[in-house]
Design a protein around this motif. Sequence first.
Motif, mmCIF file in Angstrom:
data_model
loop_
_atom_site.group_PDB
_atom_site.id
_atom_site.type_symbol
_atom_site.label_atom_id
_atom_site.label_comp_id
_atom_site.label_asym_id
_atom_site.label_seq_id
_atom_site.Cartn_x
_atom_site.Cartn_y
_atom_site.Cartn_z
ATOM 1 N N ALA A 252 1.659 14.957 1.390
ATOM 2 C CA ALA A 252 0.273 14.287 1.818
ATOM 3 C C ALA A 252 0.559 12.592 1.398
ATOM 4 N N VAL A 253 0.343 11.716 2.395
ATOM 5 C CA VAL A 253 0.548 10.490 2.188
ATOM 6 C C VAL A 253 -0.932 9.773 1.821
ATOM 7 N N GLU A 254 -0.924 8.965 0.396
ATOM 8 C CA GLU A 254 -1.794 8.497 0.134
ATOM 9 C C GLU A 254 -1.871 6.705 0.135
ATOM 10 N N THR A 255 -2.747 6.304 0.856
ATOM 11 C CA THR A 255 -2.816 4.919 0.786
ATOM 12 C C THR A 255 -3.977 4.302 0.188
ATOM 13 N N LEU A 256 -3.845 3.089 -0.817
ATOM 14 C CA LEU A 256 -4.693 2.563 -1.465
ATOM 15 C C LEU A 256 -5.276 1.249 -0.794
ATOM 16 N N LEU A 257 -6.348 1.376 -0.218
ATOM 17 C CA LEU A 257 -6.803 0.249 0.630
ATOM 18 C C LEU A 257 -7.835 -0.600 -0.046
ATOM 19 N N PRO A 258 -7.584 -1.972 0.102
ATOM 20 C CA PRO A 258 -8.579 -2.807 -0.606
ATOM 21 C C PRO A 258 -10.052 -2.620 -0.289
ATOM 22 N N ALA A 259 -10.846 -2.540 -1.173
ATOM 23 C CA ALA A 259 -12.299 -2.270 -1.133
ATOM 24 C C ALA A 259 -13.311 -3.242 -1.465
ATOM 25 N N ASP A 260 -12.613 -4.534 -1.447
ATOM 26 C CA ASP A 260 -13.353 -5.966 -1.396
ATOM 27 C C ASP A 260 -12.183 -6.954 -1.088
ATOM 28 N N PRO A 261 -13.024 -7.915 -0.537
ATOM 29 C CA PRO A 261 -12.226 -9.420 -0.063
ATOM 30 C C PRO A 261 -11.421 -9.799 -0.959
ATOM 31 N N ALA A 262 -11.906 -9.843 -2.137
ATOM 32 C CA ALA A 262 -10.921 -10.454 -3.303
ATOM 33 C C ALA A 262 -9.631 -9.744 -3.429
ATOM 34 N N THR A 263 -9.657 -8.287 -3.333
ATOM 35 C CA THR A 263 -8.365 -7.539 -3.442
ATOM 36 C C THR A 263 -7.436 -7.821 -2.493
ATOM 37 N N ALA A 264 -8.090 -7.626 -1.229
ATOM 38 C CA ALA A 264 -7.329 -7.791 -0.032
ATOM 39 C C ALA A 264 -6.546 -9.115 0.188
ATOM 40 N N LYS A 265 -7.273 -10.310 -0.478
ATOM 41 C CA LYS A 265 -6.705 -11.622 -0.350
ATOM 42 C C LYS A 265 -5.452 -11.525 -1.466
ATOM 43 N N TYR A 266 -5.717 -11.134 -2.544
ATOM 44 C CA TYR A 266 -4.903 -10.893 -3.634
ATOM 45 C C TYR A 266 -3.609 -10.322 -3.122
ATOM 46 N N LEU A 267 -3.892 -9.033 -2.285
ATOM 47 C CA LEU A 267 -2.823 -8.405 -2.044
ATOM 48 C C LEU A 267 -1.886 -9.130 -0.898
ATOM 49 N N GLN A 268 -2.463 -9.773 -0.289
ATOM 50 C CA GLN A 268 -1.697 -10.502 0.817
ATOM 51 C C GLN A 268 -0.739 -11.679 0.241
ATOM 52 N N SER A 269 -0.963 -11.848 -0.993
ATOM 53 C CA SER A 269 -0.002 -12.720 -1.715
ATOM 54 C C SER A 269 0.756 -12.313 -2.686
ATOM 55 N N TRP A 270 0.571 -10.928 -2.822
ATOM 56 C CA TRP A 270 1.344 -10.074 -3.905
ATOM 57 C C TRP A 270 2.835 -10.150 -3.799
ATOM 58 N N LEU A 271 3.161 -9.624 -2.560
ATOM 59 C CA LEU A 271 4.633 -9.050 -2.388
ATOM 60 C C LEU A 271 5.043 -10.237 -1.400
ATOM 61 N N SER A 272 4.515 -11.417 -1.125
ATOM 62 C CA SER A 272 5.361 -12.631 -0.453
ATOM 63 C C SER A 272 6.095 -13.311 -1.270
#
Length: 272
Positions: A252-272
């Motif tokens: 099974a492939v499990e993906t954790l998707l951002p549930a709010d804009p703040a999490t999405a924004k943080y993730l974009q800079s997380w691994l850069s």
Amino acid sequence: MTTAPSGTASTADGVGPLLRAWREQRRVSQLELALRADSSARHISFVETGRSRPSEEMVLRLAEHLDVPVRERNALLLAAGYAPRFPHTPLDDPALEPLREGIERLIGGFEPYPALVVDAMYDVVAANRGVMALFEGVPEYLLEPPLNAVRLTLHPRGLAPRIVNLREWRGHLLEQMERHIALRRSEPLRALYEEVAAYPVPDTGESVAEPGAPVAYFALPMVIEHEGRRLSFVSSISTFNTPLDVTVAELAVETLLPADPATAKYLQSWLS
């Protein structure tokens, strides 16, 4: 070890009781199953009582319409006197190299969102950098192979102390495990369930699913504290369509998707 859904039938009893157990678990009548499988209720009854031996094709057709797991379809075939149809290839076998490479590309493509692949025991067989970043600070002994996703999540020295809505997320995971146990009747899986269900749960904790919560989530999130930030994820799980191998069927492939804009924004800079 796996047994039939009722916990009483076995391959020694023949294919009839096994099929009846799966039909009853699925809450399907003999007539309904017969209509689905282009057969007759009389023939289904004869098969279940042992008065008629089904063909190999009929066993597979009934298993398909009862949504029997691939591993258990082999058990049905054996009980009917036929050879297993579906191989159980170790994941490290050279024959599955294309699968392994495909999995790595798949979860890598989800970055910066965390993604991982687990087997039937929730052991992690592949994980991207987003997942490993969440595991930072977890004791080494919990990260030793086989790394288990449920144990890591609910262990008091794992992610559990960081999960803001631990009671909610724990309840979700345990319910998911209960469904899998009912489907597979796996004793190792039940032992894992009993282990993680016994982990202590703090009295404190937030609920994010109640009406009036600050954020209107579209699915139950896992809210986790990470490096001084509160991140919210919703889980998406996918499996391989029409698998022809037991190993592949249980991935099974499990993906954790951002549930709010703040999490999405943080993730974009997380691994850069």
